[in-house]
Design a protein around this motif. Structure first.
Motif, PDB file in Angstrom:
ATOM      1  N   GLU A  72      14.651  -6.673   3.273  1.00  0.00           N
ATOM      2  CA  GLU A  72      14.547  -5.864   2.749  1.00  0.00           C
ATOM      3  C   GLU A  72      13.717  -5.041   3.413  1.00  0.00           C
ATOM      4  O   GLU A  72      13.119  -4.663   4.189  1.00  0.00           O
ATOM      5  CB  GLU A  72      12.926  -6.792   1.929  1.00  0.00           C
ATOM      6  CG  GLU A  72      12.493  -7.177   0.731  1.00  0.00           C
ATOM      7  CD  GLU A  72      12.046  -7.323   0.586  1.00  0.00           C
ATOM      8  OE1 GLU A  72      10.924  -7.192  -0.070  1.00  0.00           O
ATOM      9  OE2 GLU A  72      11.328  -9.327   0.174  1.00  0.00           O
ATOM     10  N   GLN A  73      14.591  -3.220   2.975  1.00  0.00           N
ATOM     11  CA  GLN A  73      13.745  -2.428   3.667  1.00  0.00           C
ATOM     12  C   GLN A  73      13.308  -1.182   2.755  1.00  0.00           C
ATOM     13  O   GLN A  73      13.385  -0.893   1.627  1.00  0.00           O
ATOM     14  CB  GLN A  73      14.901  -1.549   4.005  1.00  0.00           C
ATOM     15  CG  GLN A  73      15.157  -2.369   5.655  1.00  0.00           C
ATOM     16  CD  GLN A  73      15.845  -1.262   6.416  1.00  0.00           C
ATOM     17  OE1 GLN A  73      16.264  -0.173   6.429  1.00  0.00           O
ATOM     18  NE2 GLN A  73      17.351  -1.896   6.316  1.00  0.00           N
ATOM     19  N   LEU A  74      12.453  -0.046   3.291  1.00  0.00           N
ATOM     20  CA  LEU A  74      12.105   0.584   2.062  1.00  0.00           C
ATOM     21  C   LEU A  74      11.904   1.938   3.883  1.00  0.00           C
ATOM     22  O   LEU A  74      11.413   2.097   4.516  1.00  0.00           O
ATOM     23  CB  LEU A  74      10.845   0.913   1.992  1.00  0.00           C
ATOM     24  CG  LEU A  74      10.044   1.888   1.845  1.00  0.00           C
ATOM     25  CD1 LEU A  74      10.016   2.122   0.278  1.00  0.00           C
ATOM     26  CD2 LEU A  74       8.339   1.319   1.522  1.00  0.00           C
ATOM     27  N   GLU A 121      12.204   5.764   3.092  1.00  0.00           N
ATOM     28  CA  GLU A 121      11.185   7.286   2.546  1.00  0.00           C
ATOM     29  C   GLU A 121      11.159   8.989   4.099  1.00  0.00           C
ATOM     30  O   GLU A 121      11.701   8.126   4.946  1.00  0.00           O
ATOM     31  CB  GLU A 121       9.886   7.005   2.543  1.00  0.00           C
ATOM     32  CG  GLU A 121       9.763   6.198   1.447  1.00  0.00           C
ATOM     33  CD  GLU A 121       8.253   6.149   0.618  1.00  0.00           C
ATOM     34  OE1 GLU A 121       7.220   7.060   1.936  1.00  0.00           O
ATOM     35  OE2 GLU A 121       7.583   5.754   0.014  1.00  0.00           O
ATOM     36  N   ILE A 181       0.936   0.459   4.850  1.00  0.00           N
ATOM     37  CA  ILE A 181       2.221   0.974   4.352  1.00  0.00           C
ATOM     38  C   ILE A 181       1.727   1.976   3.781  1.00  0.00           C
ATOM     39  O   ILE A 181       1.701   2.896   4.094  1.00  0.00           O
ATOM     40  CB  ILE A 181       2.855   0.678   4.232  1.00  0.00           C
ATOM     41  CG1 ILE A 181       3.663  -0.759   4.515  1.00  0.00           C
ATOM     42  CG2 ILE A 181       4.345   0.975   2.814  1.00  0.00           C
ATOM     43  CD1 ILE A 181       4.502  -2.120   3.786  1.00  0.00           C
ATOM     44  N   ARG A 182       0.618   2.184   2.886  1.00  0.00           N
ATOM     45  CA  ARG A 182       0.028   3.737   2.390  1.00  0.00           C
ATOM     46  C   ARG A 182      -0.862   4.332   3.392  1.00  0.00           C
ATOM     47  O   ARG A 182      -0.354   5.314   2.994  1.00  0.00           O
ATOM     48  CB  ARG A 182      -1.167   2.920   1.069  1.00  0.00           C
ATOM     49  CG  ARG A 182      -1.377   3.816   0.288  1.00  0.00           C
ATOM     50  CD  ARG A 182      -2.777   3.551  -0.755  1.00  0.00           C
ATOM     51  NE  ARG A 182      -3.922   3.500  -0.241  1.00  0.00           N
ATOM     52  CZ  ARG A 182      -4.885   3.995   1.202  1.00  0.00           C
ATOM     53  NH1 ARG A 182      -4.295   4.879   1.006  1.00  0.00           N
ATOM     54  NH2 ARG A 182      -5.434   3.421   1.691  1.00  0.00           N
ATOM     55  N   ARG A 239       1.850   5.875   5.290  1.00  0.00           N
ATOM     56  CA  ARG A 239       2.874   6.661   4.051  1.00  0.00           C
ATOM     57  C   ARG A 239       2.091   7.952   4.094  1.00  0.00           C
ATOM     58  O   ARG A 239       2.766   9.191   4.347  1.00  0.00           O
ATOM     59  CB  ARG A 239       3.371   6.086   3.267  1.00  0.00           C
ATOM     60  CG  ARG A 239       4.043   7.385   2.279  1.00  0.00           C
ATOM     61  CD  ARG A 239       4.143   6.296   1.272  1.00  0.00           C
ATOM     62  NE  ARG A 239       5.130   5.851   0.447  1.00  0.00           N
ATOM     63  CZ  ARG A 239       5.206   4.250   0.517  1.00  0.00           C
ATOM     64  NH1 ARG A 239       3.815   3.632  -0.382  1.00  0.00           N
ATOM     65  NH2 ARG A 239       5.641   3.262   0.220  1.00  0.00           N
ATOM     66  N   VAL A 269      10.754   3.745   7.677  1.00  0.00           N
ATOM     67  CA  VAL A 269      11.973   2.361   7.801  1.00  0.00           C
ATOM     68  C   VAL A 269      10.424   1.335   7.967  1.00  0.00           C
ATOM     69  O   VAL A 269       9.889   1.648   8.679  1.00  0.00           O
ATOM     70  CB  VAL A 269      12.763   2.543   8.411  1.00  0.00           C
ATOM     71  CG1 VAL A 269      13.591   1.303   8.156  1.00  0.00           C
ATOM     72  CG2 VAL A 269      13.592   3.750   8.121  1.00  0.00           C
ATOM     73  N   VAL A 270      10.427   0.678   6.751  1.00  0.00           N
ATOM     74  CA  VAL A 270       9.834  -0.368   6.329  1.00  0.00           C
ATOM     75  C   VAL A 270      10.542  -1.273   6.517  1.00  0.00           C
ATOM     76  O   VAL A 270      11.222  -1.483   5.265  1.00  0.00           O
ATOM     77  CB  VAL A 270       8.853  -0.613   5.355  1.00  0.00           C
ATOM     78  CG1 VAL A 270       8.026  -2.141   5.354  1.00  0.00           C
ATOM     79  CG2 VAL A 270       7.273   0.361   5.159  1.00  0.00           C
ATOM     80  N   ARG A 271      10.715  -2.395   7.527  1.00  0.00           N
ATOM     81  CA  ARG A 271      11.460  -3.690   7.840  1.00  0.00           C
ATOM     82  C   ARG A 271      10.592  -5.220   7.998  1.00  0.00           C
ATOM     83  O   ARG A 271       9.329  -4.812   7.603  1.00  0.00           O
ATOM     84  CB  ARG A 271      12.186  -3.444   8.712  1.00  0.00           C
ATOM     85  CG  ARG A 271      13.125  -2.241   9.212  1.00  0.00           C
ATOM     86  CD  ARG A 271      13.832  -2.138  10.081  1.00  0.00           C
ATOM     87  NE  ARG A 271      15.075  -3.222  10.506  1.00  0.00           N
ATOM     88  CZ  ARG A 271      16.389  -3.640  10.406  1.00  0.00           C
ATOM     89  NH1 ARG A 271      16.665  -2.174   9.729  1.00  0.00           N
ATOM     90  NH2 ARG A 271      16.897  -3.817  10.632  1.00  0.00           N
ATOM     91  N   ARG A 272      11.430  -5.922   7.192  1.00  0.00           N
ATOM     92  CA  ARG A 272      10.256  -7.016   7.447  1.00  0.00           C
ATOM     93  C   ARG A 272      10.954  -8.573   7.993  1.00  0.00           C
ATOM     94  O   ARG A 272      11.974  -8.260   7.882  1.00  0.00           O
ATOM     95  CB  ARG A 272      10.805  -7.479   6.098  1.00  0.00           C
ATOM     96  CG  ARG A 272       9.817  -8.574   5.483  1.00  0.00           C
ATOM     97  CD  ARG A 272      10.291  -9.451   4.131  1.00  0.00           C
ATOM     98  NE  ARG A 272       8.599  -9.147   3.461  1.00  0.00           N
ATOM     99  CZ  ARG A 272       8.178  -8.587   2.996  1.00  0.00           C
ATOM    100  NH1 ARG A 272       6.595  -9.938   3.412  1.00  0.00           N
ATOM    101  NH2 ARG A 272       7.143  -8.079   2.370  1.00  0.00           N
TER     102      ARG A 272
END
Length: 161
Positions: A2-4, A6, A86-87, A90, A107-110
């Motif tokens: 999973e990745q986020l 922004e 994360i908040r 961000r 980028v958020v990685r797990r």
């Protein structure tokens, strides 16, 4: 995986670059909300601003080994902690990107921190990786993320105290 991802700040456009001659074009910062992690982000942002580079900030959600054995309530608390970190990141990145006029990719990685940071650097074609020094005493014996990156990386690594 999973990745986020922004984007914050001005739009980044790649320009001409030859590795080793013009300085870094993409600065990747591996961060968390620890004091050294935040100093690493600040150092990387300043460097990216001075070099007119793009800043890629990577946060790795790395559940502990014990989370698989923990009760569901404990896992929920851990997930809430990650969501709060994360908040916070961000909000701070969005504010600082505009303030410094630096294009920032968040980028958020797990997964496990070291391989995820290494893969993010490869994926983003990073010219430089910046991480904070470990604050855990045991890492002097078994090695920290920064130490492992320095030993195995194909790009310069800066470890911020």
């Amino acid at each position: 995986m999973e990745q986020l991802v922004e984007e914050y700040g001005p739009r980044w456009e790649p320009g001409p670059y030859e590795r080793g001659t013009d300085g870094p074009l993409v600065v990747l910062a591996g961060v968390d909300t620890s004091p050294t992690g935040m100093r690493a982000a600040a150092y990387a942002a300043g460097l990216a601003r001075r070099q007119r580079a793009r800043l890629v900030v990577v946060y790795v959600v790395s559940p502990t080994v014990w989370s698989g054995l923990a009760a569901a309530a404990a896992v929920d608390v851990q997930q809430e902690t990650f969501a709060e970190e994360i908040r916070q990141l961000r909000e701070e990145l969005a504010c600082r990107a505009e303030e410094l006029s630096v294009p920032v990719r968040f980028v958020v990685r797990r997964g496990e921190t070291f391989p995820e940071l290494r893969q993010a650097a490869l994926d983003e074609n990073a010219d430089l990786v910046v991480v904070g020094a470990s604050e855990q005493g045991g890492h002097r014996l078994v090695g920290s993320i920064g130490n492992r990156l320095v030993r195995t990386a194909t790009w310069p690594v800066v470890v911020v105290p």
